[in-house]
Design a protein around this motif. Structure first.
Motif, mmCIF file in Angstrom:
data_model
loop_
_atom_site.group_PDB
_atom_site.id
_atom_site.type_symbol
_atom_site.label_atom_id
_atom_site.label_comp_id
_atom_site.label_asym_id
_atom_site.label_seq_id
_atom_site.Cartn_x
_atom_site.Cartn_y
_atom_site.Cartn_z
ATOM 1 N N ILE A 128 0.778 -1.370 0.090
ATOM 2 C CA ILE A 128 -0.061 0.052 0.163
ATOM 3 C C ILE A 128 0.653 1.369 -0.033
ATOM 4 O O ILE A 128 0.992 2.240 1.068
ATOM 5 N N ASN A 129 1.692 1.450 -0.964
ATOM 6 C CA ASN A 129 2.419 2.636 -1.283
ATOM 7 C C ASN A 129 2.611 3.080 -2.497
ATOM 8 O O ASN A 129 2.080 2.459 -3.607
ATOM 9 N N ARG A 130 2.728 4.418 -2.709
ATOM 10 C CA ARG A 130 2.795 5.056 -3.793
ATOM 11 C C ARG A 130 4.097 4.746 -4.716
ATOM 12 O O ARG A 130 4.008 4.926 -5.939
ATOM 13 N N TRP A 131 5.200 4.530 -4.182
ATOM 14 C CA TRP A 131 6.497 4.316 -4.874
ATOM 15 C C TRP A 131 6.729 2.721 -5.042
ATOM 16 O O TRP A 131 6.133 1.820 -4.551
ATOM 17 N N ASN A 132 7.556 2.623 -5.595
ATOM 18 C CA ASN A 132 8.222 1.098 -5.893
ATOM 19 C C ASN A 132 9.612 1.059 -4.837
ATOM 20 O O ASN A 132 9.813 2.048 -3.981
ATOM 21 N N PRO A 133 10.075 -0.039 -4.552
ATOM 22 C CA PRO A 133 11.254 -0.321 -3.555
ATOM 23 C C PRO A 133 12.382 0.588 -3.622
ATOM 24 O O PRO A 133 13.034 0.754 -2.650
ATOM 25 N N ASN A 134 12.339 1.374 -4.543
ATOM 26 C CA ASN A 134 13.741 2.122 -5.029
ATOM 27 C C ASN A 134 13.181 3.703 -4.594
ATOM 28 O O ASN A 134 13.927 4.522 -5.033
ATOM 29 N N ALA A 135 12.226 3.869 -4.043
ATOM 30 C CA ALA A 135 11.474 4.978 -3.784
ATOM 31 C C ALA A 135 11.430 5.880 -5.051
ATOM 32 O O ALA A 135 11.680 7.132 -4.784
ATOM 33 N N VAL A 136 10.833 5.366 -6.002
ATOM 34 C CA VAL A 136 10.778 5.887 -7.453
ATOM 35 C C VAL A 136 9.267 5.890 -7.754
ATOM 36 O O VAL A 136 8.521 4.836 -7.490
ATOM 37 N N ASP A 137 8.578 7.026 -8.112
ATOM 38 C CA ASP A 137 7.191 6.949 -8.288
ATOM 39 C C ASP A 137 6.881 6.666 -9.872
ATOM 40 O O ASP A 137 7.442 7.326 -10.819
ATOM 41 N N PRO A 138 6.387 5.423 -10.017
ATOM 42 C CA PRO A 138 6.270 4.976 -11.565
ATOM 43 C C PRO A 138 5.094 5.821 -12.236
ATOM 44 O O PRO A 138 5.563 6.101 -13.443
ATOM 45 N N ASN A 139 4.459 6.889 -11.593
ATOM 46 C CA ASN A 139 3.683 7.767 -12.470
ATOM 47 C C ASN A 139 4.341 8.977 -12.611
ATOM 48 O O ASN A 139 3.807 9.851 -13.327
ATOM 49 N N ARG A 140 5.457 9.050 -12.604
ATOM 50 C CA ARG A 140 6.520 10.180 -13.116
ATOM 51 C C ARG A 140 7.742 9.532 -14.004
ATOM 52 O O ARG A 140 8.494 10.321 -14.420
ATOM 53 N N SER A 141 7.271 8.314 -14.356
ATOM 54 C CA SER A 141 8.581 7.775 -14.996
ATOM 55 C C SER A 141 8.224 6.845 -16.432
ATOM 56 O O SER A 141 8.844 5.887 -16.666
ATOM 57 N N PHE A 142 7.299 7.368 -17.117
ATOM 58 C CA PHE A 142 6.732 6.851 -18.267
ATOM 59 C C PHE A 142 7.546 7.735 -19.214
ATOM 60 O O PHE A 142 6.897 8.544 -19.954
ATOM 61 N N VAL A 143 9.018 7.476 -19.446
ATOM 62 C CA VAL A 143 9.972 8.268 -20.143
ATOM 63 C C VAL A 143 10.879 7.317 -20.790
ATOM 64 O O VAL A 143 10.998 6.179 -20.364
ATOM 65 N N GLU A 144 11.744 7.633 -21.547
ATOM 66 C CA GLU A 144 12.657 7.087 -22.296
ATOM 67 C C GLU A 144 13.670 6.589 -21.212
ATOM 68 O O GLU A 144 14.143 7.274 -20.195
ATOM 69 N N ASN A 145 14.384 5.469 -21.213
ATOM 70 C CA ASN A 145 14.912 4.691 -20.045
ATOM 71 C C ASN A 145 14.528 5.010 -18.801
ATOM 72 O O ASN A 145 15.189 5.611 -17.614
ATOM 73 N N SER A 146 13.311 4.554 -18.566
ATOM 74 C CA SER A 146 12.389 4.811 -17.411
ATOM 75 C C SER A 146 13.335 4.280 -16.124
ATOM 76 O O SER A 146 13.825 3.192 -15.971
ATOM 77 N N PRO A 147 13.358 4.976 -15.130
ATOM 78 C CA PRO A 147 14.025 4.419 -13.700
ATOM 79 C C PRO A 147 13.193 3.496 -13.175
ATOM 80 O O PRO A 147 13.311 3.099 -12.116
ATOM 81 N N ALA A 148 11.909 3.270 -13.308
ATOM 82 C CA ALA A 148 10.828 2.650 -12.880
ATOM 83 C C ALA A 148 10.497 1.133 -13.718
ATOM 84 O O ALA A 148 10.140 1.387 -14.879
ATOM 85 N N GLU A 149 10.880 0.135 -13.376
ATOM 86 C CA GLU A 149 10.654 -1.178 -14.264
ATOM 87 C C GLU A 149 9.049 -1.382 -14.586
ATOM 88 O O GLU A 149 8.632 -1.913 -15.446
ATOM 89 N N GLU A 150 8.368 -0.827 -13.380
ATOM 90 C CA GLU A 150 6.845 -0.945 -13.559
ATOM 91 C C GLU A 150 6.479 -0.264 -14.682
ATOM 92 O O GLU A 150 5.522 -0.701 -15.680
#
Length: 307
Positions: A128-150
């Motif tokens: 129940i968290n907004r981030w992934n385990p790396n403290a990255v927000d997937p919903n700011r990560s839909f970019v080239e070379n995304s930092p979020a594997e989700e």
């Protein structure tokens, strides 16, 4: 200006690896992705093709990435993408996408190809968290070379079918925990001062400021108001800091911000935002509001296509 202090990190200093590790160590599992999501998706195998488009490296067996695809996929039909659980803690985004697949999707398969990804962030769903385990927000990560594997996983799925989807509806929630936990954590992570805001009391939509599609958004608001209340603007005429363009609708530059709603080149896209913490709604009504938004959006576009 707020003087609130998040319990991890030093005020004014961005987190390093030590602080991120401390944050991750504080996270606990609260529910089962397999029981609440995976089993429900596989139960729909008679209605859809169930696709595994990847798995999260944190635990590939525990966190398969699953989507539902129309069995009668036809390249001559317009394509529709419905996504949920980009922020894993936003429950009705996940369960609303599943409920749409269970109850209403069959009504639209004659006219559309449907691709439904109910839970893009399974780890976030379980804890129940907004981030992934790396403290990255997937919903700011839909970019080239995304930092979020989700996010990268969904981008790869979309690429298989081309970005020319006609419609993309991304299902979200805005919760009291946004102000109680997640925005303070964000400020601490980035070494910034936390500036409190007001959690909108009701449902609203986030359209694309580059292509707002007012009629599409209005159709969804009009449908959802039959299920739950629509969020009013604050005293400045804003919702979460953005000006209200029409009742219950604000706009963001979705591609520029790396939001999930910008993952395709769809003519019609929106992000839904349900308010589950209202005493006026139940969990079922939150799920129903998501379904109402999706079906109203599809009905609106279908009517446009038939004109």
């Amino acid at each position: 200006m707020s003087t609130a202090f998040y319990p991890i990190g030093t005020p004014g200093m961005p987190w390093g690896e030590q602080e991120k590790a401390q944050w991750l160590a504080s996270i606990t599992v609260k529910r089962s992705y397999h029981k609440e999501v995976v089993e429900k998706i596989h139960a729909l195998a008679d209605k859809f093709d169930v696709i595994q488009y990847g798995a999260l490296s944190y635990d590939e067996t525990r966190f398969p990435l699953l989507a539902l695809k129309s069995k009668n996929w036809d390249e001559h039909k317009p394509k529709v993408l419905v996504t949920g659980g980009v922020h894993g803690y936003e429950t009705s985004g996940v369960q609303g996408a599943i409920k749409f697949a269970q109850t209403r999707a069959c009504e639209y398969e004659h006219d559309f190809n449907l691709l439904i990804a109910p839970c893009i962030s399974p780890w976030g769903y379980e804890v129940i968290n907004r981030w992934n385990p790396n403290a990255v927000d997937p919903n700011r990560s839909f970019v080239e070379n995304s930092p979020a594997e989700e996010s990268a996983g969904l981008m790869s799925l979309v690429a298989l079918y081309g970005k020319d989807f006609l419609i993309h509806i991304d299902l979200h929630e805005t919760t009291d925990s946004d102000e109680g936990e997640f925005r303070p954590a964000l400020a601490a992570r980035d070494g910034k001062e936390y500036e409190p805001d007001i959690v909108p009391d009701g449902f609203y939509l986030v359209g694309d400021s580059e292509n707002p599609q007012e009629g599409f958004q209005k159709a969804m608001i009009d449908s959802v108001r039959k299920v739950t209340h629509i969020a009013p603007p604050d005293s400045n005429g804003n919702i979460i800091g953005a000006p209200v363009e029409q009742e219950g609708v604000i706009n963001y530059p979705v591609k520029k911000l790396g939001l999930c709603a910008g993952v395709t080149d769809s003519e019609y896209c929106t992000t839904t935002e349900v308010y589950p913490d209202s005493p006026k709604v139940t969990d079922d009504e939150c799920n129903d509001a998501q379904v109402a938004a999706v079906t109203a959006g599809l009905d609106y576009v279908l009517a446009q296509l038939k004109q």
